[in-house]
Enzyme design. Sequence first.
Site, PDB file in Angstrom:
ATOM      1  N   HIS A 174       0.848  -1.190   0.000  1.00  0.00           N
ATOM      2  CA  HIS A 174       0.000   0.000   0.000  1.00  0.00           C
ATOM      3  C   HIS A 174       0.885   1.242   0.000  1.00  0.00           C
ATOM      4  O   HIS A 174       2.073   1.179   0.363  1.00  0.00           O
ATOM      5  CB  HIS A 174      -0.901   0.007   1.241  1.00  0.00           C
ATOM      6  CG  HIS A 174      -2.012  -0.997   1.178  1.00  0.00           C
ATOM      7  ND1 HIS A 174      -3.125  -0.938   1.995  1.00  0.00           N
ATOM      8  CD2 HIS A 174      -2.192  -2.091   0.393  1.00  0.00           C
ATOM      9  CE1 HIS A 174      -3.925  -1.941   1.715  1.00  0.00           C
ATOM     10  NE2 HIS A 174      -3.383  -2.664   0.758  1.00  0.00           N
ATOM     11  N   GLU A 176       1.080   3.802   1.970  1.00  0.00           N
ATOM     12  CA  GLU A 176       1.688   4.135   3.261  1.00  0.00           C
ATOM     13  C   GLU A 176       2.902   3.259   3.547  1.00  0.00           C
ATOM     14  O   GLU A 176       3.951   3.744   4.006  1.00  0.00           O
ATOM     15  CB  GLU A 176       0.680   3.952   4.406  1.00  0.00           C
ATOM     16  CG  GLU A 176      -0.553   4.833   4.296  1.00  0.00           C
ATOM     17  CD  GLU A 176      -1.722   4.103   3.670  1.00  0.00           C
ATOM     18  OE1 GLU A 176      -2.839   4.226   4.197  1.00  0.00           O
ATOM     19  OE2 GLU A 176      -1.525   3.410   2.651  1.00  0.00           O
ATOM     20  N   CYS A 204      -6.033   1.725   6.211  1.00  0.00           N
ATOM     21  CA  CYS A 204      -6.664   0.449   6.554  1.00  0.00           C
ATOM     22  C   CYS A 204      -6.020  -0.080   7.843  1.00  0.00           C
ATOM     23  O   CYS A 204      -5.055   0.497   8.349  1.00  0.00           O
ATOM     24  CB  CYS A 204      -6.460  -0.538   5.414  1.00  0.00           C
ATOM     25  SG  CYS A 204      -4.737  -1.075   5.235  1.00  0.00           S
ATOM     26  N   CYS A 207      -2.108  -0.671   7.538  1.00  0.00           N
ATOM     27  CA  CYS A 207      -1.310   0.551   7.481  1.00  0.00           C
ATOM     28  C   CYS A 207      -1.380   1.336   8.787  1.00  0.00           C
ATOM     29  O   CYS A 207      -0.393   1.934   9.215  1.00  0.00           O
ATOM     30  CB  CYS A 207      -1.767   1.412   6.306  1.00  0.00           C
ATOM     31  SG  CYS A 207      -1.443   0.641   4.700  1.00  0.00           S
TER      32      CYS A 207
END
Length: 274
Positions: A174, A176, A204, A207
């Site tokens: 992701h 992040e 999410c 993260c």
Amino acid sequence: MDIVDRFVNLSIRVGSTFDSLGKIPENLRCVLMTFQGTASNPQKPSIFEAQKFLESAGSWLSVTAEELVREANLIRPALSAQINLQHLSDRICRRREEEKLKRKNFALRRERELVDQRIDTSKDEQFMKEAIDCARVAEEIGEVPVGAVVVDENGIVIGRGYNKVIANSDPTAHAEIMAIRQAAQRKKNYRLDNCSLYVTLEPCPMCAGAIMNSRFARLIYGAPDEKGGVVENGNRLFDNKSLNHHTKVRSRVCSEDCLGLLQEFFIKKRKKES
């Protein structure tokens, strides 16, 4: 306050000597009478009983068994009530845990106060736009357009990332995570204290956990994510007071731009699939 209560409260003073306790005579008398109460014969406690006392309820005292017996014999009349040494030790353990928690909470409050004093929000939109630029790169390669940047305490971008889960065949890739990895490598440290993370979409659970484990001072995000987010949605992970680190959060910065980018991406995607 009775003698035992006073003794339990004094027990947080690790390393106390008779000289330090003697500055308040009632404190010294309390310690000696409590010891008398744990002895089989309060009028004449033994060295063996003093050793047991110092190994358990009196472990916070910096005295010898001989000194304890000698000083206790000077207290007259001796305490006649019988005190259970195990029960006393258990109470002291609980009192110390309470004190430890109190100090931890104080440290957390102080940390949050210091962070609040240092926060400068004047450049939040500028850095969010850099995160949006990263999101556009993700869109160009067919990934969901989410971007992130890490900014250090000097206002320098030290990490950039965008979604690469498809490109890397990596469900953890992701935006992040990619930005955090780059920033940690640049700082040569797994902790990113005093840094801020800007991301275009509410994080999410994965993260959010990485953000807290990295010890970020701040999280700033753009669009909320009602289904997958855990900051203002879901179980609101950052509001969990039991965690040992608390990242400050600012939400919905440039939210319309961030949300618009996502909406446009999915509209185009649906048209291609239809």
